[in-house]
Design a protein around this motif. Structure first.
Motif, PDB file in Angstrom:
ATOM      1  N   THR A  87       0.840  -1.199   0.000  1.00  0.00           N
ATOM      2  CA  THR A  87       0.000   0.000   0.000  1.00  0.00           C
ATOM      3  C   THR A  87       0.872   1.244   0.000  1.00  0.00           C
ATOM      4  O   THR A  87       1.759   1.398   0.828  1.00  0.00           O
ATOM      5  CB  THR A  87      -0.903   0.006   1.227  1.00  0.00           C
ATOM      6  N   PHE A  88       0.603   2.119  -0.939  1.00  0.00           N
ATOM      7  CA  PHE A  88       1.503   3.232  -1.195  1.00  0.00           C
ATOM      8  C   PHE A  88       0.973   4.496  -0.557  1.00  0.00           C
ATOM      9  O   PHE A  88       0.008   5.086  -1.033  1.00  0.00           O
ATOM     10  CB  PHE A  88       1.661   3.403  -2.711  1.00  0.00           C
ATOM     11  N   SER A  89       1.610   4.919   0.514  1.00  0.00           N
ATOM     12  CA  SER A  89       1.272   6.184   1.154  1.00  0.00           C
ATOM     13  C   SER A  89       2.502   6.681   1.896  1.00  0.00           C
ATOM     14  O   SER A  89       2.541   6.672   3.131  1.00  0.00           O
ATOM     15  CB  SER A  89       0.094   6.016   2.115  1.00  0.00           C
ATOM     16  N   PRO A  90       3.515   7.080   1.159  1.00  0.00           N
ATOM     17  CA  PRO A  90       4.764   7.456   1.811  1.00  0.00           C
ATOM     18  C   PRO A  90       4.704   8.826   2.452  1.00  0.00           C
ATOM     19  O   PRO A  90       3.783   9.601   2.192  1.00  0.00           O
ATOM     20  CB  PRO A  90       5.756   7.461   0.649  1.00  0.00           C
ATOM     21  N   TRP A 114       3.975  13.665   0.219  1.00  0.00           N
ATOM     22  CA  TRP A 114       2.973  12.977  -0.579  1.00  0.00           C
ATOM     23  C   TRP A 114       1.563  13.472  -0.290  1.00  0.00           C
ATOM     24  O   TRP A 114       0.786  13.727  -1.196  1.00  0.00           O
ATOM     25  CB  TRP A 114       3.052  11.468  -0.338  1.00  0.00           C
ATOM     26  N   ASN A 115       1.208  13.605   0.975  1.00  0.00           N
ATOM     27  CA  ASN A 115      -0.160  14.007   1.315  1.00  0.00           C
ATOM     28  C   ASN A 115      -0.370  15.516   1.193  1.00  0.00           C
ATOM     29  O   ASN A 115      -1.353  15.965   0.616  1.00  0.00           O
ATOM     30  CB  ASN A 115      -0.507  13.549   2.730  1.00  0.00           C
ATOM     31  N   ALA A 116       0.536  16.302   1.731  1.00  0.00           N
ATOM     32  CA  ALA A 116       0.366  17.753   1.749  1.00  0.00           C
ATOM     33  C   ALA A 116       0.736  18.413   0.424  1.00  0.00           C
ATOM     34  O   ALA A 116       0.255  19.498   0.117  1.00  0.00           O
ATOM     35  CB  ALA A 116       1.200  18.361   2.866  1.00  0.00           C
ATOM     36  N   THR A 121      10.087  21.041 -11.831  1.00  0.00           N
ATOM     37  CA  THR A 121       8.877  20.985 -11.029  1.00  0.00           C
ATOM     38  C   THR A 121       8.567  19.543 -10.681  1.00  0.00           C
ATOM     39  O   THR A 121       8.458  18.698 -11.583  1.00  0.00           O
ATOM     40  CB  THR A 121       7.679  21.590 -11.778  1.00  0.00           C
ATOM     41  N   ILE A 122       8.438  19.264  -9.405  1.00  0.00           N
ATOM     42  CA  ILE A 122       8.065  17.930  -8.945  1.00  0.00           C
ATOM     43  C   ILE A 122       6.568  17.922  -8.654  1.00  0.00           C
ATOM     44  O   ILE A 122       6.014  18.895  -8.114  1.00  0.00           O
ATOM     45  CB  ILE A 122       8.889  17.503  -7.711  1.00  0.00           C
ATOM     46  N   SER A 123       5.915  16.839  -9.027  1.00  0.00           N
ATOM     47  CA  SER A 123       4.476  16.718  -8.779  1.00  0.00           C
ATOM     48  C   SER A 123       4.141  15.255  -8.576  1.00  0.00           C
ATOM     49  O   SER A 123       4.982  14.380  -8.807  1.00  0.00           O
ATOM     50  CB  SER A 123       3.672  17.303  -9.937  1.00  0.00           C
ATOM     51  N   LYS A 137      -2.418   7.337  -9.472  1.00  0.00           N
ATOM     52  CA  LYS A 137      -1.520   6.496 -10.263  1.00  0.00           C
ATOM     53  C   LYS A 137      -0.278   6.079  -9.481  1.00  0.00           C
ATOM     54  O   LYS A 137       0.584   5.386 -10.037  1.00  0.00           O
ATOM     55  CB  LYS A 137      -1.097   7.232 -11.529  1.00  0.00           C
ATOM     56  N   ASN A 138      -0.165   6.529  -8.230  1.00  0.00           N
ATOM     57  CA  ASN A 138       1.041   6.232  -7.440  1.00  0.00           C
ATOM     58  C   ASN A 138       2.300   6.607  -8.211  1.00  0.00           C
ATOM     59  O   ASN A 138       3.266   5.835  -8.274  1.00  0.00           O
ATOM     60  CB  ASN A 138       1.093   4.756  -7.043  1.00  0.00           C
ATOM     61  N   THR A 139       2.284   7.773  -8.788  1.00  0.00           N
ATOM     62  CA  THR A 139       3.368   8.204  -9.667  1.00  0.00           C
ATOM     63  C   THR A 139       3.824   9.604  -9.277  1.00  0.00           C
ATOM     64  O   THR A 139       3.006  10.469  -8.963  1.00  0.00           O
ATOM     65  CB  THR A 139       2.910   8.186 -11.124  1.00  0.00           C
ATOM     66  N   VAL A 140       5.129   9.782  -9.298  1.00  0.00           N
ATOM     67  CA  VAL A 140       5.708  11.102  -9.077  1.00  0.00           C
ATOM     68  C   VAL A 140       6.422  11.511 -10.357  1.00  0.00           C
ATOM     69  O   VAL A 140       6.986  10.674 -11.063  1.00  0.00           O
ATOM     70  CB  VAL A 140       6.661  11.091  -7.858  1.00  0.00           C
ATOM     71  N   TYR A 141       6.387  12.807 -10.641  1.00  0.00           N
ATOM     72  CA  TYR A 141       6.950  13.328 -11.874  1.00  0.00           C
ATOM     73  C   TYR A 141       8.019  14.368 -11.567  1.00  0.00           C
ATOM     74  O   TYR A 141       8.012  15.005 -10.518  1.00  0.00           O
ATOM     75  CB  TYR A 141       5.855  13.988 -12.718  1.00  0.00           C
ATOM     76  N   LEU A 142       8.903  14.544 -12.544  1.00  0.00           N
ATOM     77  CA  LEU A 142       9.855  15.643 -12.495  1.00  0.00           C
ATOM     78  C   LEU A 142       9.870  16.285 -13.874  1.00  0.00           C
ATOM     79  O   LEU A 142      10.398  15.717 -14.825  1.00  0.00           O
ATOM     80  CB  LEU A 142      11.256  15.170 -12.103  1.00  0.00           C
TER      81      LEU A 142
END
Length: 118
Positions: A28-31, A53-55, A69-71, A76-81
């Motif tokens: 479960t992904f909630s880092p 992740w949450n805020a 820019t990080i988002s 999708k449990n995905t982070v972008y740069l």
């Protein structure tokens, strides 16, 4: 166990843009946070950006501020740069990492190569 898989790297000319993605799978992904790091040839790995992740709070290295820019996409449990105005000095292997419980980055991806040609 968490698996992180980066994609989106490649060869780009000076001034160009790339968007890196990091997809997480596994438990479960909630880092607490996700981060991007990079390592250039002959240099140590360095911090680039991170996002709570949450805020959604973000923080950048001086070298990335104003250009990167990080988002994240929670669905999708995905982070972008998103990287704009790329420079040859941005050439490196880029890694995403997970900070699960605000105790350091404990999971790492395999990296994706970014090469900026002049």
């Amino acid at each position: 166990q968490v698996q992180l898989v980066e994609s989106g790297g490649g060869l780009v000319q000076v001034g160009g843009s790339l968007r890196l993605s990091c997809a997480a799978s596994g438990r479960t992904f909630s880092p607490y946070a996700m981060g991007w790091f990079r390592q250039a040839p002959g240099k140590e790995r360095e911090f680039v950006a991170r996002i709570r992740w949450n805020a959604g709070n973000t923080y950048y290295a001086d070298s990335a501020q104003g250009r990167f820019t990080i988002s994240r996409d929670g669905a999708k449990n995905t982070v972008y740069l998103q990287m704009n105005s790329l420079e040859p000095e941005d050439t490196a292997v880029y890694y995403c990492a997970q900070n699960s419980r605000n105790s350091g980055y404990d999971y790492w991806g395999q990296g994706t190569q970014v090469t900026v040609s002049s």
